[in-house]
Design an enzyme around this catalytic site. Structure first.
Site, PDB file in Angstrom:
ATOM      1  N   PRO A   1      30.911   7.141   4.154  1.00  0.00           N
ATOM      2  CA  PRO A   1      30.323   6.358   5.253  1.00  0.00           C
ATOM      3  C   PRO A   1      31.385   5.941   6.260  1.00  0.00           C
ATOM      4  O   PRO A   1      32.472   5.526   5.889  1.00  0.00           O
ATOM      5  CB  PRO A   1      29.758   5.124   4.550  1.00  0.00           C
ATOM      6  CG  PRO A   1      29.692   5.469   3.099  1.00  0.00           C
ATOM      7  CD  PRO A   1      30.760   6.486   2.860  1.00  0.00           C
ATOM      8  N   GLU A   2      31.065   6.113   7.534  1.00  0.00           N
ATOM      9  CA  GLU A   2      31.948   5.640   8.596  1.00  0.00           C
ATOM     10  C   GLU A   2      31.254   4.479   9.311  1.00  0.00           C
ATOM     11  O   GLU A   2      30.195   4.039   8.887  1.00  0.00           O
ATOM     12  CB  GLU A   2      32.268   6.798   9.569  1.00  0.00           C
ATOM     13  CG  GLU A   2      33.007   7.948   8.885  1.00  0.00           C
ATOM     14  CD  GLU A   2      33.343   9.099   9.832  1.00  0.00           C
ATOM     15  OE1 GLU A   2      33.517   8.852  11.034  1.00  0.00           O
ATOM     16  OE2 GLU A   2      33.440  10.240   9.355  1.00  0.00           O
TER      17      GLU A   2
ATOM     18  N   HIS B   1      25.757   3.307 -13.316  1.00  0.00           N
ATOM     19  CA  HIS B   1      25.876   3.519 -11.877  1.00  0.00           C
ATOM     20  C   HIS B   1      25.465   2.347 -11.012  1.00  0.00           C
ATOM     21  O   HIS B   1      25.958   2.207  -9.912  1.00  0.00           O
ATOM     22  CB  HIS B   1      25.067   4.751 -11.467  1.00  0.00           C
ATOM     23  CG  HIS B   1      25.587   6.007 -12.080  1.00  0.00           C
ATOM     24  ND1 HIS B   1      26.907   6.345 -12.032  1.00  0.00           N
ATOM     25  CD2 HIS B   1      24.975   6.987 -12.754  1.00  0.00           C
ATOM     26  CE1 HIS B   1      27.084   7.492 -12.658  1.00  0.00           C
ATOM     27  NE2 HIS B   1      25.928   7.906 -13.106  1.00  0.00           N
TER      28      HIS B   1
ATOM     29  N   ARG C   1      30.933   7.170  -7.729  1.00  0.00           N
ATOM     30  CA  ARG C   1      32.352   7.563  -7.792  1.00  0.00           C
ATOM     31  C   ARG C   1      33.293   6.366  -7.874  1.00  0.00           C
ATOM     32  O   ARG C   1      34.495   6.531  -8.057  1.00  0.00           O
ATOM     33  CB  ARG C   1      32.691   8.478  -6.611  1.00  0.00           C
ATOM     34  CG  ARG C   1      31.989   9.832  -6.766  1.00  0.00           C
ATOM     35  CD  ARG C   1      32.228  10.725  -5.586  1.00  0.00           C
ATOM     36  NE  ARG C   1      33.626  11.130  -5.487  1.00  0.00           N
ATOM     37  CZ  ARG C   1      34.115  11.826  -4.461  1.00  0.00           C
ATOM     38  NH1 ARG C   1      33.329  12.164  -3.466  1.00  0.00           N
ATOM     39  NH2 ARG C   1      35.376  12.163  -4.428  1.00  0.00           N
TER      40      ARG C   1
END
Ligand SMILES: [Zn+2]
Length: 277
Positions: free
Chosen positions: A2-3, A96, A115
């Site tokens: 994500p940016e 998760h 992750r």
């Protein structure tokens, strides 16, 4: 990853749905994130109301009553979703679903990060000026502080590639690989050019197109990623509007020349060899 546009899209969605709600409980999963969540996190935030949701660079700041702020970074693969229904033990995936906040309208915010490069921490308003994560981050690209005089001064004499310069968080906040590629396409500047050799007229174009590209992406809810989904679980629509990113060997939409992919600073960098000089 994500940016800025993805985080800003999420901020706007959560602002509409979660501001004004009070946190009534929290659950913490088993696996640690980049930074371990403190065990009494739940007790520290229970009873606090979400007053505002703001953003600095790619950090989301959930501002709570009592001057506490939940600082969250989605890392490579994190998501923060607002879901219907309160806590239900059968649904909580301890592997998760790293963090869940139950809200007073029987909904919940779920922070999920397969992750585990993300980060969630509780800070006080006073910490904002001093914490390591936010220190040294450059100006917001949608603010007046990011202007051509500033970028020209930052680029002067630098041997680093222009693409790496605008991806450097100390120079400008929140621009990553996808949007750096897109901005340089619109500005007509090749990503491999040495920053110090980019002409002032080209710097002007980079500064002109940075907010244009980011705003267009925010308006479309960001770009689709392998794992990124916005708060309502939809992929962003901006992927359809990408001019060069991910389009290796496909024809340039402007001139028809096949888009090239070169590695700059260990990152794939897409450009049109005819439109970008
Ligand atoms: Zn072209």
């Amino acid at each position: 990853m994500p940016e800025l546009p993805e985080v800003e899209s999420l901020r706007r969605i959560l602002t509409r749905s979660a501001v004004g709600r009070t946190i009534v409980g929290a659950r913490i999963g088993k696996l640690p994130l980049r930074r371990r969540v403190v065990p009494d996190f739940g007790a520290l935030i229970a009873g606090r109301t979400i007053e505002r949701i703001s953003r600095r660079a790619k950090y989301l700041m959930i501002e709570l009553s009592g001057d506490s702020i939940i600082l969250a970074h989605l890392g490579m693969s994190g998501s923060l979703t607002h879901r219907h229904g309160g806590f239900d033990a059968r649904e909580f995936d301890v592997k998760h679903d790293h963090l869940e906040f139950a809200l007073d309208d029987a909904s919940r915010l779920v922070y999920n990060d397969p992750r585990r490069f993300g980060m969630v921490r509780l800070i006080s308003r006073d910490d904002l000026a001093v914490i390591a994560e936010l220190k040294g981050i450059g100006p917001e690209p949608l603010s007046r502080d990011f202007n051509a005089d500033y970028l020209a001064a930052q680029a002067r004499g630098k041997k680093v590639a222009i693409k790496n310069l605008i991806m450097d968080q100390r120079i400008v906040a929140g621009v990553g690989n996808i949007y750096a590629s897109e901005i340089l396409f619109h500005a007509g500047v090749r990503p491999t050019r040495r920053a110090g050799r980019v002409k002032r007229a080209e710097i002007d174009l980079i500064v002109e197109f940075t907010p244009k590209v980011l705003r267009a992406a925010i308006g479309s809810g960001g770009t689709t990623f392998r794992s990124y989904r916005d708060s309502r679980g939809r992929p962003g629509a901006f992927s359809k509007r990408l001019m060069v990113y991910g389009r290796e060997d496909e024809p340039c939409y402007v001139c028809g020349t096949p888009i090239r992919n070169v590695v700059v600073g260990q990152r794939a960098s897409f450009y049109c060899p005819k439109c970008q000089r």
